[in-house]
Design an enzyme around this catalytic site. Structure first.
Site, PDB file in Angstrom:
ATOM      1  N   TRP A 100       0.830  -1.206   0.000  1.00 38.29           N
ATOM      2  CA  TRP A 100       0.000   0.000   0.000  1.00 38.29           C
ATOM      3  C   TRP A 100       0.863   1.254   0.000  1.00 38.29           C
ATOM      4  O   TRP A 100       0.515   2.256  -0.628  1.00 38.29           O
ATOM      5  CB  TRP A 100      -0.976  -0.022   1.169  1.00 38.29           C
ATOM      6  CG  TRP A 100      -1.810  -1.265   1.138  1.00 38.29           C
ATOM      7  CD1 TRP A 100      -1.795  -2.308   2.015  1.00 38.29           C
ATOM      8  CD2 TRP A 100      -2.766  -1.627   0.121  1.00 38.29           C
ATOM      9  NE1 TRP A 100      -2.673  -3.287   1.619  1.00 38.29           N
ATOM     10  CE2 TRP A 100      -3.280  -2.899   0.468  1.00 38.29           C
ATOM     11  CE3 TRP A 100      -3.228  -0.997  -1.036  1.00 38.29           C
ATOM     12  CZ2 TRP A 100      -4.236  -3.547  -0.305  1.00 38.29           C
ATOM     13  CZ3 TRP A 100      -4.180  -1.650  -1.807  1.00 38.29           C
ATOM     14  CH2 TRP A 100      -4.677  -2.904  -1.439  1.00 38.29           C
ATOM     15  N   ASP A 167      -0.880   6.903   6.488  1.00 33.68           N
ATOM     16  CA  ASP A 167      -1.978   5.986   6.203  1.00 33.68           C
ATOM     17  C   ASP A 167      -2.093   5.045   7.396  1.00 33.68           C
ATOM     18  O   ASP A 167      -1.264   4.163   7.594  1.00 33.68           O
ATOM     19  CB  ASP A 167      -1.667   5.206   4.921  1.00 33.68           C
ATOM     20  CG  ASP A 167      -2.722   4.150   4.591  1.00 33.68           C
ATOM     21  OD1 ASP A 167      -3.681   3.994   5.364  1.00 33.68           O
ATOM     22  OD2 ASP A 167      -2.562   3.482   3.547  1.00 33.68           O
ATOM     23  N   LYS A 191     -11.324  -1.695   9.214  1.00 36.22           N
ATOM     24  CA  LYS A 191     -10.491  -2.522  10.083  1.00 36.22           C
ATOM     25  C   LYS A 191     -10.933  -2.348  11.543  1.00 36.22           C
ATOM     26  O   LYS A 191     -11.335  -3.298  12.199  1.00 36.22           O
ATOM     27  CB  LYS A 191      -9.008  -2.141   9.956  1.00 36.22           C
ATOM     28  CG  LYS A 191      -8.517  -1.960   8.538  1.00 36.22           C
ATOM     29  CD  LYS A 191      -8.482  -3.246   7.742  1.00 36.22           C
ATOM     30  CE  LYS A 191      -7.836  -3.015   6.377  1.00 36.22           C
ATOM     31  NZ  LYS A 191      -7.780  -4.224   5.557  1.00 36.22           N
TER      32      LYS A 191
END
Length: 355
Positions: A100, A167, A191
């Site tokens: 990511w 992030d 999450k």
């Protein structure tokens, strides 16, 4: 009973599911579903205002920051961050610690010069790079705090001469952070905060509006802040479920209590991985994630049998990402120690049978 170790969308507390499902039928005894109420109604204004207030409370967000609820996931933020923060003809710095993080800097390259200060790609991202210098002439420094695929996590904010952008999609609300250390934090909700469909952005207002770039309104953080996250129709249901989850977290004792529980859960599982002769962890010891525990078997031929046994016993979502293989136990906030102990017991049982 199912034990959900899925990486995301992931487990949420059972009481949140109960309330959320009721609201689909009848939201707050209004005779309307949460799915059909107007986002401009007083009922939903109360929802989004309380959700914002809880984020600020739980994370101790200081004055001068906007809390936004956007769409498009963290992947959209890979583009929105440089669009809003990277001046034309300027540069930004990125840390490459996983898939990511790599996607983030590749998107940013479309908006200006990007300096990748360090990368752990050469070791299949099994550690967090540490020996690097953040360039003082860059507009911001971007990193990913938790790498879901590879099971690594950075627990301390880097010392930086420029604004930090992080992030935090997979470890937001799982541990204490100092928001004032950051210029911008973003996190997909799916999450620890809520269901897929809403993305949390916490941005320091005074770093915006300095790029010299004509930003389309829908991608301009300032427009969303001015409109209270209702520049366009927001993801109403995802925000509502996030509210329920934030209430649950607050009632548990907030970030301090959930961090204590997360430390215990991770330690319990890692101790078994290190003790059990059939298993071994894949991430460097000092960089092991509390959210995503990655491991393999010493004898790879046994992995299919162990995975089949976990699924037979109701432990789901343990198959590792295809780029790593093995196993990944995602142990987010709502996963209980009971589920961890069930997995540990099964690992011990399997070891006894295959000694």
């Amino acid at each position: 009973m199912k034990h959900n170790f899925g990486a995301g969308p992931c487990i949420l507390p059972s009481e949140v599911f109960q309330e959320a499902s009721q609201a689909i039928i009848d939201f707050n005894n209004s005779g309307l579903s949460i799915l059909e109420i107007s986002h401009r109604s007083k009922a939903f204004e109360a929802v989004i205002e309380e959700t914002e207030a809880l984020v600020k409370d739980l994370l101790s967000v200081p004055d001068g920051y906007s809390v936004l609820f956007l769409q498009g996931g963290a992947s959209q933020q890979f583009a929105m961050v440089p669009m809003n923060l990277l001046p034309q003809n300027g540069k930004a710095a990125y840390l490459d610690s996983g898939t990511w993080a790599s996607k983030a800097y590749k998107e940013a390259q479309k908006f200006g010069a990007i300096e990748v200060v360090a990368s752990s790609k050469d070791a299949n991202y099994t550690y967090i790079p540490k020996e690097y210098t953040i360039p003082a002439d860059a507009a911001y420094f971007h990193y990913t705090s938790n790498n879901t695929i590879y099971g690594t996590e950075l627990f301390e904010a880097p010392q930086s001469p420029i604004p930090l952008v992080c992030d935090m999609s997979s470890d937001i609300l799982s541990r204490k952070i100092n928001v004032a250390d950051y210029g911008l934090i973003y996190a997909g909700a799916q999450k620890n905060m809520g269901p897929a469909g809403v993305t949390l952005v916490i941005v320091k207002n005074d770093i915006l509006g300095k790029t010299g770039r004509d930003i389309p309104s829908i991608f301009d953080y300032r427009k969303h802040a001015e409109a209270g996250s209702m520049y366009n129709t927001p993801p109403v249901y995802a925000i509502y479920v996030s509210l329920l989850n934030l209430r649950w977290l607050k009632a548990k004792g907030g970030i301090e209590e959930i961090e204590r529980e997360n430390i215990i859960k991770a330690r319990t599982l890692y101790d078994e991985i290190d003790r059990n002769p059939l298993f071994k962890g894949t991430a460097k010891l000092e960089d092991r994630s509390r959210m995503n525990v990655t491991f393999v078997m010493e004898n790879a031929e046994l992995e299919k049998s162990f995975l089949a046994l976990t699924e037979e016993r109701g432990l789901v979502g343990l198959k590792g990402h295809r780029s790593v293989g093995g196993f990944r136990a995602s142990i987010y906030n709502a996963l209980t120690i009971t589920s961890i102990n069930t997995l540990v017991d099964l690992m011990q049982e399997f070891a006894e049978k295959n000694a």
